[in-house]
Write an enzyme that holds these catalytic residues in place. Structure first.
Site, short mmCIF file in Angstrom:
data_model
loop_
_atom_site.label_atom_id
_atom_site.label_comp_id
_atom_site.label_asym_id
_atom_site.label_seq_id
_atom_site.Cartn_x
_atom_site.Cartn_y
_atom_site.Cartn_z
N TYR A 143 25.43 36.23 22.20
CA TYR A 143 24.28 37.14 22.24
C TYR A 143 24.52 38.29 21.28
CZ TYR A 143 20.78 40.44 24.02
OH TYR A 143 19.73 41.32 24.14
N ASP A 231 30.74 40.70 16.04
CA ASP A 231 29.95 41.50 16.95
C ASP A 231 30.88 41.95 18.07
OD1 ASP A 231 28.37 42.55 18.91
OD2 ASP A 231 26.87 40.95 18.88
N LYS A 259 27.74 49.93 23.20
CA LYS A 259 28.34 50.10 24.53
C LYS A 259 29.41 51.21 24.58
CE LYS A 259 26.38 45.85 26.06
NZ LYS A 259 26.22 44.50 25.57
C1 LIG Z 1 24.97 44.11 24.60
C2 LIG Z 1 25.21 43.35 23.39
C3 LIG Z 1 24.42 43.48 22.23
C4 LIG Z 1 23.14 44.27 22.23
O1 LIG Z 1 23.31 45.63 22.45
P1 LIG Z 1 22.09 46.48 23.00
O2 LIG Z 1 22.60 47.88 22.96
O3 LIG Z 1 21.78 45.96 24.35
O4 LIG Z 1 20.95 46.29 22.04
C5 LIG Z 1 24.80 42.85 21.09
N1 LIG Z 1 25.91 42.09 21.06
C6 LIG Z 1 26.69 41.92 22.13
C7 LIG Z 1 27.93 41.09 22.03
C8 LIG Z 1 26.35 42.52 23.34
O5 LIG Z 1 27.09 42.29 24.43
#
Ligand SMILES: *Cc1c(COP(=O)(O)O)cnc(C)c1O
Length: 422
Positions: A143, A231, A259
């Site tokens: 994701y 990511d 995060k």
């Molecule tokens: C949470 C998440 C995102 C998206 O971040 P948001 O602040 O919710 O837009 C992207 N990549 C990973 C791996 C994530 O866990």
């Protein structure tokens, strides 16, 4: 008040689609209706009915220090007293940029945005702009937020809703996105701009990368002149101060964060070498902007958080993760049920299966076998809040004491007894 959660959910549904501002919060994939949080402190959240939960959601990762950490709250208050947004640069942005660069080997330059979604979306635009190529590769079940070009086989956010992609994303938006299975090195050629990957996927439960998998992607990218994007929105500052890139000793071309680096405030960032980042406006021709980007409250909260994370903190997190995993495995197998708990650093996944899934295809039948929702509701009823979806992971914080971990294991034992007797 009795039933306050249900009353609030009904009220929310009248004015907010599905009653929530992010789909997983609706409990759609585990059934029932969500608890509405009134406040949170350390390892706990309290709902509007006054129930207290040991919280393993921790806002899906940002709250690595635990909720309402006094140092973070103080930093936010202090920043707020000076104004909350200016539309002009601040020293706070430099300080957080310097902190991240100091900790993550390989990063020279970083830009702050407001979410992880923005970070990955812009990192890909930058990769396309820099390479003058258009195709991208992502791994099924990873994701990367909800931008159009990444909403293909996107793991938890979408998988929890029982859909594989999203309505409203035209084929043209994903026509240059190739989706391949995790843990297999894809074929690459000179049409591909970038490969984006969660180095440790934590949005299809937790899937561990095979030994050398990340290293092999790195060298395949190098051979084809493809940029590698990690990511690290979850893994950054959670696996270690240097995130997954330092943990595995594999250096991507671009990093995405979110995060933890906002300490619980809205934030994202992407980063790389000076050379690559100079393709961004105003120096280069790849456009990106944000009214609230580099927000002083978020910068202050992020900086306060990073300053409290050192080697011993990561060791503590990993120690309690080991304790939790060992305890869960013991109590669950003693009832004759099967569970597999992959663990990387302090990140933990729960699969009700004796198979360790290697990719999204293997995760799906396990996640959908129905065990998770029973486990989830049993835990919640007894005061332990897990994420309301089988594609999520367990997030630990420094506020989770060994005693709380042991309590969680005891509660899990009761739940498992109940499940296996029913
Ligand atoms: C949470 C998440 C995102 C998206 O971040 P948001 O602040 O919710 O837009 C992207 N990549 C990973 C791996 C994530 O866990």
């Amino acid at each position: 008040m009795v039933d306050e959660n249900k009353i609030l959910f009904e009220r929310a549904k009248k004015v907010i689609p599905g009653g929530v501002n992010s789909p997983v919060r609706s409990f759609k994939s585990v059934g029932g209706s969500p608890y509405f949080v009134r406040n949170a402190e350390g390892p706990y959240v309290w709902d509007e009915e006054g129930n207290r939960y040991i919280d393993y959601v921790q806002s899906y990762g940002p709250m690595i220090l635990g909720h309402s950490h006094p140092v973070v709250i103080e930093a936010i208050n202090q920043a707020a007293s000076l104004g909350t947004s200016y539309g002009a640069p601040t020293e706070k942005e430099i300080i957080l940029a310097e902190s991240i660069i100091e900790r993550v080997k390989g990063i020279e330059s970083i830009r702050f945005v407001n979410s992880g979604t923005e970070a990955t979306m812009t990192a890909l635009r930058l990769a396309r702009g820099a390479t003058k190529r258009s195709k991208i590769i992502k791994f099924s079940g990873c994701y990367h937020g909800h931008s159009d070009l990444l909403l293909a086989e996107a793991g938890s956010g979408v998988a929890n809703q029982g859909i594989s992609g999203s309505d409203g994303v035209p084929e043209t938006a994903v026509s240059e996105t190739m989706v391949v299975p995790f843990n297999e090195v894809p074929e690459m050629d000179q049409t591909i701009a970038a490969v984006i990957v969660e180095p440790v996927p934590a949005n299809m439960g937790l899937v561990e990368p095979k030994e050398n998998f990340l290293r092999e992607i790195r060298s395949a990218c190098d051979s084809a002149g493809v940029l590698l994007i990690f990511d690290e929105v979850i893994t950054g500052f959670r696996l270690s101060s240097g995130g997954a890139s330092n943990w595995y000793g594999v250096t991507p071309d671009l990093w995405c964060f979110g995060k933890i680096i906002g300490g619980g405030l809205p934030v994202g960032a992407f980063a790389g070498s000076q050379e690559l980042m100079s393709f961004l406006a105003p120096d280069g021709g790849v456009y990106q902007a944000g009214t609230l980007s580099g927000n002083p409250l978020a910068m202050a909260a992020g900086q306060a958080t990073l300053k409290l994370l050192g080697q011993s903190e990561y060791e503590y997190l990993e120690a309690i993760a080991n304790r939790l995993v060992k305890g869960l495995e013991e109590v669950i197998s003693s009832e004759g049920l099967v569970i597999t708990t992959p663990k990387v650093g302090s990140l933990i996944g729960i699969f009700f299966s004796n198979e360790m899934p290697k990719n999204f295809e293997e995760v799906k039948p396990i996640a959908e076998n129905g065990f998770y929702s029973n486990f989830f509701h049993g835990m919640l009823k007894r005061g332990v809040a897990l994420a309301p979806g089988p594609y999520e992971v367990i997030f630990l914080s420094l506020a989770h004491t060994e005693k709380l971990i042991d309590q969680t294991i005891e509660i899990a034992a009761e739940v498992i007894k109940e499940i296996s007797n029913s």
